[in-house]
Design a protein around this motif. Structure first.
Motif, PDB file in Angstrom:
ATOM      1  N   LYS A 202       1.263  -6.525 -13.114  1.00 35.17           N
ATOM      2  CA  LYS A 202       1.824  -5.583 -14.098  1.00 35.17           C
ATOM      3  C   LYS A 202       1.404  -4.142 -13.804  1.00 35.17           C
ATOM      4  CE  LYS A 202       2.357  -8.842 -17.933  1.00 35.17           C
ATOM      5  NZ  LYS A 202       2.183 -10.068 -17.134  1.00 35.17           N
ATOM      6  N   SER A 203       1.488  -3.759 -12.541  1.00 35.62           N
ATOM      7  CA  SER A 203       1.142  -2.400 -12.124  1.00 35.62           C
ATOM      8  C   SER A 203       2.286  -1.817 -11.319  1.00 35.62           C
ATOM      9  CB  SER A 203      -0.133  -2.417 -11.282  1.00 35.62           C
ATOM     10  OG  SER A 203      -0.403  -1.134 -10.759  1.00 35.62           O
ATOM     11  N   ARG A 204       2.472  -0.506 -11.442  1.00 38.89           N
ATOM     12  CA  ARG A 204       3.512   0.174 -10.658  1.00 38.89           C
ATOM     13  C   ARG A 204       2.960   0.676  -9.326  1.00 38.89           C
ATOM     14  NH1 ARG A 204       8.181  -1.232 -12.213  1.00 38.89           N
ATOM     15  NH2 ARG A 204       9.102   0.684 -11.366  1.00 38.89           N
ATOM     16  N   HIS A 205       1.677   0.467  -9.097  1.00 38.50           N
ATOM     17  CA  HIS A 205       1.061   0.925  -7.851  1.00 38.50           C
ATOM     18  C   HIS A 205       0.311  -0.235  -7.216  1.00 38.50           C
ATOM     19  CE1 HIS A 205      -1.385   3.076  -4.968  1.00 38.50           C
ATOM     20  NE2 HIS A 205      -0.680   4.155  -5.184  1.00 38.50           N
ATOM     21  N   ILE A 206       0.667  -0.584  -5.990  1.00 39.79           N
ATOM     22  CA  ILE A 206       0.070  -1.728  -5.299  1.00 39.79           C
ATOM     23  C   ILE A 206      -0.591  -1.269  -4.003  1.00 39.79           C
ATOM     24  CG2 ILE A 206       0.535  -3.943  -4.168  1.00 39.79           C
ATOM     25  CD1 ILE A 206       0.850  -4.046  -7.193  1.00 39.79           C
ATOM     26  N   MET A 207      -1.778  -1.794  -3.755  1.00 43.15           N
ATOM     27  CA  MET A 207      -2.474  -1.536  -2.495  1.00 43.15           C
ATOM     28  C   MET A 207      -2.464  -2.826  -1.677  1.00 43.15           C
ATOM     29  SD  MET A 207      -5.716   0.715  -3.861  1.00 43.15           S
ATOM     30  CE  MET A 207      -6.275   1.090  -2.199  1.00 43.15           C
ATOM     31  N   PHE A 208      -1.677  -2.835  -0.617  1.00 47.06           N
ATOM     32  CA  PHE A 208      -1.680  -3.977   0.292  1.00 47.06           C
ATOM     33  C   PHE A 208      -2.854  -3.802   1.254  1.00 47.06           C
ATOM     34  CE2 PHE A 208       2.933  -3.638  -0.776  1.00 47.06           C
ATOM     35  CZ  PHE A 208       3.055  -4.865  -1.421  1.00 47.06           C
ATOM     36  N   ILE A 209      -3.719  -4.796   1.322  1.00 50.76           N
ATOM     37  CA  ILE A 209      -4.952  -4.631   2.109  1.00 50.76           C
ATOM     38  C   ILE A 209      -4.999  -5.583   3.299  1.00 50.76           C
ATOM     39  CG2 ILE A 209      -6.296  -3.612   0.250  1.00 50.76           C
ATOM     40  CD1 ILE A 209      -7.505  -6.339  -0.281  1.00 50.76           C
ATOM     41  N   ASP A 210      -3.849  -5.813   3.898  1.00 50.83           N
ATOM     42  CA  ASP A 210      -3.790  -6.634   5.106  1.00 50.83           C
ATOM     43  C   ASP A 210      -4.365  -5.865   6.292  1.00 50.83           C
ATOM     44  OD1 ASP A 210      -1.777  -8.806   4.038  1.00 50.83           O
ATOM     45  OD2 ASP A 210      -0.961  -6.862   3.476  1.00 50.83           O
ATOM     46  N   ASP A 211      -4.799  -6.598   7.313  1.00 56.28           N
ATOM     47  CA  ASP A 211      -5.206  -5.947   8.554  1.00 56.28           C
ATOM     48  C   ASP A 211      -4.021  -5.222   9.185  1.00 56.28           C
ATOM     49  OD1 ASP A 211      -7.772  -6.911   8.277  1.00 56.28           O
ATOM     50  OD2 ASP A 211      -7.433  -8.662   9.548  1.00 56.28           O
ATOM     51  N   ASN A 212      -2.849  -5.814   9.085  1.00 51.74           N
ATOM     52  CA  ASN A 212      -1.656  -5.202   9.678  1.00 51.74           C
ATOM     53  C   ASN A 212      -0.426  -5.635   8.879  1.00 51.74           C
ATOM     54  OD1 ASN A 212       0.376  -4.108  11.234  1.00 51.74           O
ATOM     55  ND2 ASN A 212      -0.413  -4.881  13.178  1.00 51.74           N
ATOM     56  N   PHE A 213       0.078  -4.747   8.051  1.00 48.88           N
ATOM     57  CA  PHE A 213       1.195  -5.043   7.162  1.00 48.88           C
ATOM     58  C   PHE A 213       2.488  -5.327   7.933  1.00 48.88           C
ATOM     59  CE2 PHE A 213       4.510  -3.445   4.117  1.00 48.88           C
ATOM     60  CZ  PHE A 213       4.284  -4.366   3.094  1.00 48.88           C
ATOM     61  N   ILE A 214       2.558  -4.870   9.191  1.00 50.74           N
ATOM     62  CA  ILE A 214       3.777  -5.079   9.988  1.00 50.74           C
ATOM     63  C   ILE A 214       3.520  -6.015  11.160  1.00 50.74           C
ATOM     64  CG2 ILE A 214       4.764  -2.854   9.327  1.00 50.74           C
ATOM     65  CD1 ILE A 214       3.967  -1.890  12.222  1.00 50.74           C
ATOM     66  N   GLY A 215       2.531  -6.889  11.022  1.00 49.70           N
ATOM     67  CA  GLY A 215       2.237  -7.825  12.110  1.00 49.70           C
ATOM     68  C   GLY A 215       3.411  -8.719  12.452  1.00 49.70           C
ATOM     69  N   ASN A 216       4.258  -8.985  11.476  1.00 46.08           N
ATOM     70  CA  ASN A 216       5.496  -9.750  11.661  1.00 46.08           C
ATOM     71  C   ASN A 216       6.622  -8.929  11.030  1.00 46.08           C
ATOM     72  OD1 ASN A 216       7.685 -11.463  11.577  1.00 46.08           O
ATOM     73  ND2 ASN A 216       6.583 -13.209  10.737  1.00 46.08           N
ATOM     74  N   PRO A 217       7.263  -8.035  11.781  1.00 43.35           N
ATOM     75  CA  PRO A 217       8.245  -7.115  11.205  1.00 43.35           C
ATOM     76  C   PRO A 217       9.384  -7.809  10.463  1.00 43.35           C
ATOM     77  CG  PRO A 217       7.668  -6.436  13.428  1.00 43.35           C
ATOM     78  CD  PRO A 217       7.054  -7.788  13.229  1.00 43.35           C
ATOM     79  N   THR A 218       9.808  -8.961  10.943  1.00 43.72           N
ATOM     80  CA  THR A 218      10.885  -9.685  10.259  1.00 43.72           C
ATOM     81  C   THR A 218      10.445 -10.079   8.856  1.00 43.72           C
ATOM     82  OG1 THR A 218      11.729 -10.548  12.358  1.00 43.72           O
ATOM     83  CG2 THR A 218      12.387 -11.708  10.352  1.00 43.72           C
ATOM     84  N   TRP A 219       9.212 -10.559   8.737  1.00 41.81           N
ATOM     85  CA  TRP A 219       8.671 -10.919   7.426  1.00 41.81           C
ATOM     86  C   TRP A 219       8.555  -9.678   6.547  1.00 41.81           C
ATOM     87  CZ3 TRP A 219       4.872  -9.506   4.187  1.00 41.81           C
ATOM     88  CH2 TRP A 219       4.579 -10.375   3.132  1.00 41.81           C
ATOM     89  N   THR A 220       8.077  -8.573   7.118  1.00 41.10           N
ATOM     90  CA  THR A 220       7.908  -7.338   6.344  1.00 41.10           C
ATOM     91  C   THR A 220       9.240  -6.865   5.772  1.00 41.10           C
ATOM     92  OG1 THR A 220       6.066  -6.712   7.800  1.00 41.10           O
ATOM     93  CG2 THR A 220       6.977  -5.001   6.380  1.00 41.10           C
ATOM     94  N   ARG A 221      10.291  -6.947   6.586  1.00 35.23           N
ATOM     95  CA  ARG A 221      11.615  -6.539   6.097  1.00 35.23           C
ATOM     96  C   ARG A 221      12.054  -7.393   4.911  1.00 35.23           C
ATOM     97  NH1 ARG A 221      12.207  -5.812  11.730  1.00 35.23           N
ATOM     98  NH2 ARG A 221      12.730  -3.636  12.261  1.00 35.23           N
TER      99      ARG A 221
END
Length: 457
Positions: A202-221
C-alpha cells in the motif's frame, strides 16, 4: 516453538550515520518468519536498532551473517549456547564461505535459500535429530520464494519499509562479488507474486533491492507492463548494459522509475578487465549517463577503488568524471576480497591478504596489498573522494539540469550525506518512518510538477 531471529549489529563506515542502519528492515529474516510463522512463534531482533534479549528463553535462535558481522554473530551465538539454546547461522557469508566458520561457532549452518533449509531444520529439531549442516538442494525456482512478513516490521524504526525483491542473485560473475561464488544462482520470482507484494505494501513508492533488476530483460518487461497502470515511483539497481536496451529504459521511465543504482566500479578499463566486469564498457559510460539523464532518471553511481590497475591518480580522475557528468549520488568502496569469491581465492594464492579480522571486510578498510599504490594511499584516497564529492562546491556543480530533480537531489546530498548527523537527530526525535514519508512526499511533488509541465508543453 519459540524461534528468535537476529540481525547482528554492523559497524558503520566513516561516512555513515545511524540513518544507514535504519534504512530498511532485514528481508532475509522476515522471509524466514513467513516460512515458520504458521507453526511457530517468531520474534525478530535487529541489533542495529534494539538490544538483543538473551533471557527470554527461545527454543532455537537463527542469526543472519554477512562477512563483517561474523565476529559479532559468534559472540551472540556463544551467549545463547551457554544457556543451552541451539543456534542456526545462515545468510550470504555462511552460504558462500562455509570454510571460514570455525567449528563450535554455531550448532547449525544453513547453506542456501531459507525456503529449502529452514522447514527441514525445524522438523529435525522437533524430532531431536538436528544436523550440523543443511544445504538447499538448488532445485528451487522463483515460485518457491516466499514474501517477507512485512507486518512484523516496526515501521517507526526504518526510513523505508517498502522494499521488494523481484529476484535472487545475478547472471554476472564479477570476481569481487558474492555472485562469483559457485553456490550462487539467479532466479526471478513470478511477476504476479511481485505484484501481490507491491499491492500489499500500500505504498506509491517502491524500492526494488535486487542485485540486478534487469538480469532477465524479458522478465523485467513483463513486470513493467504490470507496473505502468499503478503510477508508482520506484528505484532499482541495474547493470551498465542497460545502455543496449533503450526500449527497456523507455518502459522503465514510463512505469515510474526515479533513479537507478549502477556499478560503474571504475573509469579505468584495465581495472574492469582485472575483475571480469565484462558488462561494463568505459568508452560508453558518457553515452550511458546521457541516455539515463535524458529520460529524467537520476543515477547513483558505485565505484570501487584499489583494483589492480588503479594508481593513486584514480581518485582525482574519478572525481572529475563524476562532477563533469553531474552524477547525482555516489557510493564508493575500497576493493574488498570477500571470502568465497574468485577475488579472494586469487589474492590468497598471491599472499596479498593482510588481515583475517573479518569485521574489517566492510569496503571501508584496506585488507589486502594493492599493486600500484600503497595501503595508506588507498585508505586516504577513499576518504578524500567522499569529502570532495559531497563538498558544497561539488554539490552545486553536480546539480541536475532537470528542475523536478533538484529537491530529491538536495535532500540526499545535504540531509543524508552532508548533514547526516543532524538528520539522524531529527529521525530519532520525529521517527525514521516520518522522515522517510516526507522524502516520498518530495518525490511525489517533483513527479507531479514534471507531469504538469508536460501537459502544458
Amino acid at each position: 516453538m519459540y524461534v528468535k531471529l537476529i540481525q547482528p549489529k554492523m559497524e558503520k563506515r566513516p561516512m555513515d550515520t545511524e540513518i544507514k542502519i535504519h534504512m530498511a528492515p532485514p528481508l532475509g529474516l522476515l522471509t524466514i518468519a513467513t516460512i515458520l510463522r504458521e507453526s511457530h512463534r517468531i520474534s525478530i531482533e535487529n541489533e542495529n536498532i534494539q538490544a538483543i534479549s538473551f533471557d527470554d528463553n527461545p527454543d532455537i535462535v537463527g542469526i543472519t551473517v554477512t562477512v563483517d558481522v561474523l565476529p559479532r554473530a559468534i559472540e551472540i551465538s556463544d551467549e545463547f549456547r551457554k544457556r543451552g539454546i541451539p543456534v542456526v547461522a545462515g545468510g550470504i557469508h555462511i552460504t558462500t564461505a562455509t570454510s571460514t566458520i570455525s567449528d563450535g561457532s554455531f550448532d547449525v549452518l544453513c547453506i542456501g535459500m531459507a525456503e529449502g533449509t529452514w522447514p527441514y531444520i525445524m522438523q529435525d529439531f522437533a524430532d531431536g535429530c538436528l544436523k550440523s549442516k543443511y544445504i538447499c538442494s538448488g532445485k528451487l525456482t522463483g515460485q518457491d520464494i516466499v514474501s517477507p512478513a512485512y507486518d512484523l516490521i516496526d515501521s517507526d524504526k526504518y526510513l523505508y519499509c517498502n522494499v521488494v525483491h523481484t529476484s535472487r542473485g545475478c547472471p554476472y560473475r564479477c570476481d569481487f562479488c558474492y555472485n562469483s561464488s559457485a553456490s550462487r544462482r539467479y532466479i526471478n520470482r513470478p511477476v504476479q507474486d511481485v505484484m501481490n507484494e507491491i499491492s500489499a505494501l500500500k505504498s506509491r513508492h517502491i524500492m526494488f533491492i535486487d542485485d540486478n533488476f534487469i538480469g532477465n530483460p524479458t522478465w523485467t518487461r513483463a513486470l513493467l507492463k504490470e507496473l505502468k497502470p499503478m503510477r508508482l515511483k520506484w528505484n532499482a539497481a541495474v547493470s551498465a548494459n542497460i545502455l543496449e536496451m533503450s526500449d527497456l529504459l523507455d518502459e522503465m521511465k514510463e512505469s515510474g522509475c526515479q533513479s537507478l543504482f549502477i556499478g560503474f566500479e571504475s573509469i579505468n578499463p584495465g581495472s574492469l578487465q582485472d575483475v571480469h566486469k565484462k558488462q561494463n564498457v568505459v568508452n560508453k559510460y558518457e553515452e550511458l549517463v546521457n541516455a539515463i539523464h535524458s529520460r529524467g532518471i537520476m543515477i547513483n553511481a558505485s565505484f570501487v577503488f584499489g583494483l589492480d590497475s588503479d594508481t593513486s591518480e584514480i581518485f582525482q580522475s574519478t572525481l572529475d568524471w563524476i562532477v563533469l557528468h553531474k552524477i547525482e549520488t555516489v557510493t564508493s568502496h575500497i576493493l574488498t576480497p570477500y571470502p568465497g569469491t574468485a577475488l579472494y581465492e586469487r589474492m590468497k594464492s598471491e599472499g596479498r591478504i593482510i588481515t583475517s579480522d573479518l569485521s574489517l571486510y566492510n569496503t571501508a578498510h584496506v585488507v589486502f596489498t594493492p599493486t600500484k599504490m600503497t595501503e595508506e594511499e588507498l585508505d586516504q584516497g577513499y576518504l578524500w573522494i567522499y569529502r570532495k564529492v559531497y563538498s558544497f562546491k561539488n554539490i552545486i556543480m553536480r546539480m541536475p539540469k532537470s528542475k523536478n530533480q533538484i529537491l530529491p537531489y538536495l535532500a540526499f546530498n545535504l540531509f543524508y550525506r552532508k548533514f547526516g548527523k543532524f538528520t539522524d537527530i531529527l529521525c530519532k526525535w520525529i521517527s525514521y518512518k516520518r522522515i522517510g514519508h516526507w522524502g516520498q512526499i518530495i518525490s511525489k511533488y517533483n513527479k507531479n510538477q514534471a507531469m504538469g509541465r508536460r501537459k502544458n508543453e
